[in-house]
Design a protein around this motif. Structure first.
Motif, PDB file in Angstrom:
ATOM      1  N   PRO A   1      33.517  -3.635 -44.853  1.00 19.15           N
ATOM      2  CA  PRO A   1      33.584  -3.931 -43.453  1.00 19.15           C
ATOM      3  C   PRO A   1      33.054  -5.505 -42.678  1.00 19.15           C
ATOM      4  CG  PRO A   1      31.661  -2.431 -43.716  1.00 19.15           C
ATOM      5  CD  PRO A   1      32.523  -3.143 -45.438  1.00 19.15           C
ATOM      6  N   THR A   2      33.494  -5.766 -41.655  1.00 16.41           N
ATOM      7  CA  THR A   2      33.430  -7.291 -41.238  1.00 16.41           C
ATOM      8  C   THR A   2      32.285  -7.108 -40.609  1.00 16.41           C
ATOM      9  OG1 THR A   2      35.298  -7.181 -39.947  1.00 16.41           O
ATOM     10  CG2 THR A   2      35.248  -8.169 -41.770  1.00 16.41           C
ATOM     11  N   VAL A   3      31.193  -8.130 -40.513  1.00 16.07           N
ATOM     12  CA  VAL A   3      30.657  -7.652 -38.972  1.00 16.07           C
ATOM     13  C   VAL A   3      30.169  -8.731 -38.343  1.00 16.07           C
ATOM     14  CG1 VAL A   3      27.753  -7.562 -38.587  1.00 16.07           C
ATOM     15  CG2 VAL A   3      28.531  -6.038 -40.354  1.00 16.07           C
ATOM     16  N   ASP A   4      30.435  -8.654 -36.719  1.00 15.99           N
ATOM     17  CA  ASP A   4      30.035  -9.984 -35.468  1.00 15.99           C
ATOM     18  C   ASP A   4      28.820 -10.335 -36.013  1.00 15.99           C
ATOM     19  OD1 ASP A   4      33.306  -9.666 -35.723  1.00 15.99           O
ATOM     20  OD2 ASP A   4      32.562  -8.343 -33.957  1.00 15.99           O
TER      21      ASP A   4
ATOM     22  N   GLU B   1      21.828 -14.959 -34.498  1.00 12.43           N
ATOM     23  CA  GLU B   1      21.827 -14.751 -35.748  1.00 12.43           C
ATOM     24  C   GLU B   1      21.800 -15.556 -36.678  1.00 12.43           C
ATOM     25  OE1 GLU B   1      24.270 -11.080 -37.118  1.00 12.43           O
ATOM     26  OE2 GLU B   1      23.236  -9.943 -35.248  1.00 12.43           O
ATOM     27  N   GLU B   2      23.181 -16.750 -36.869  1.00 10.06           N
ATOM     28  CA  GLU B   2      23.249 -17.452 -37.203  1.00 10.06           C
ATOM     29  C   GLU B   2      21.651 -18.636 -37.575  1.00 10.06           C
ATOM     30  OE1 GLU B   2      26.929 -19.214 -35.992  1.00 10.06           O
ATOM     31  OE2 GLU B   2      28.087 -17.309 -36.825  1.00 10.06           O
ATOM     32  N   ASP B   3      21.414 -18.972 -36.098  1.00  9.49           N
ATOM     33  CA  ASP B   3      20.374 -19.479 -36.137  1.00  9.49           C
ATOM     34  C   ASP B   3      19.036 -19.131 -36.704  1.00  9.49           C
ATOM     35  OD1 ASP B   3      21.517 -21.597 -34.246  1.00  9.49           O
ATOM     36  OD2 ASP B   3      21.344 -20.094 -32.847  1.00  9.49           O
ATOM     37  N   PHE B   4      18.684 -17.852 -36.755  1.00 11.94           N
ATOM     38  CA  PHE B   4      17.210 -17.000 -37.795  1.00 11.94           C
ATOM     39  C   PHE B   4      17.925 -17.408 -39.109  1.00 11.94           C
ATOM     40  CE2 PHE B   4      16.156 -13.729 -39.549  1.00 11.94           C
ATOM     41  CZ  PHE B   4      14.326 -14.236 -39.732  1.00 11.94           C
TER      42      PHE B   4
ATOM     43  N   ILE C   1      16.309 -20.099 -44.147  1.00 10.72           N
ATOM     44  CA  ILE C   1      16.581 -21.130 -44.819  1.00 10.72           C
ATOM     45  C   ILE C   1      16.308 -22.280 -45.393  1.00 10.72           C
ATOM     46  CG2 ILE C   1      18.770 -21.821 -46.709  1.00 10.72           C
ATOM     47  CD1 ILE C   1      20.794 -20.076 -45.176  1.00 10.72           C
ATOM     48  N   LYS C   2      16.033 -23.237 -43.947  1.00 10.46           N
ATOM     49  CA  LYS C   2      15.042 -23.933 -43.809  1.00 10.46           C
ATOM     50  C   LYS C   2      13.512 -23.929 -44.251  1.00 10.46           C
ATOM     51  CE  LYS C   2      18.272 -26.130 -40.991  1.00 10.46           C
ATOM     52  NZ  LYS C   2      18.425 -26.588 -39.164  1.00 10.46           N
ATOM     53  N   ALA C   3      13.216 -22.762 -43.626  1.00  8.56           N
ATOM     54  CA  ALA C   3      11.817 -22.724 -44.001  1.00  8.56           C
ATOM     55  C   ALA C   3      11.458 -22.175 -45.562  1.00  8.56           C
ATOM     56  CB  ALA C   3      10.826 -21.757 -43.243  1.00  8.56           C
TER      57      ALA C   3
END
Length: 77
Positions: free
Chosen positions: A51-54, A59-62, A67-69
């Protein structure tokens, strides 16, 4: 001549009782094996799409910050 039993006032030959018993047993075994048991799923579970989740921009920024941290922490060690 074979024997017979009197059932409900009628003479029934032993042969007919034996045939009726075998037919009844065969029919009950057939019905038990045909109509019971688990049914196979129509499609395997692995082939079903997830199932796809919007996702939102927050969320993308977090996730990107996380990942950067993690990458900067990994380069420090």
């Amino acid at each position: 001549m074979g024997g017979y039993y009197v059932i409900a006032g009628k003479k029934i030959l032993n042969e007919y009782l034996a045939i009726g018993t075998l037919v009844g047993l065969g029919a009950s075994v057939y019905a038990a094996t045909k109509y019971t048991g688990s049914k196979k799923p129509e499609t395997p579970i692995a082939d079903k799409p997830l199932p796809t989740v919007d996702t939102t921009v927050d969320e993308e920024d977090f996730i990107n910050e996380f990942i950067k941290a993690a990458e900067s922490e990994q380069t420090k060690n």
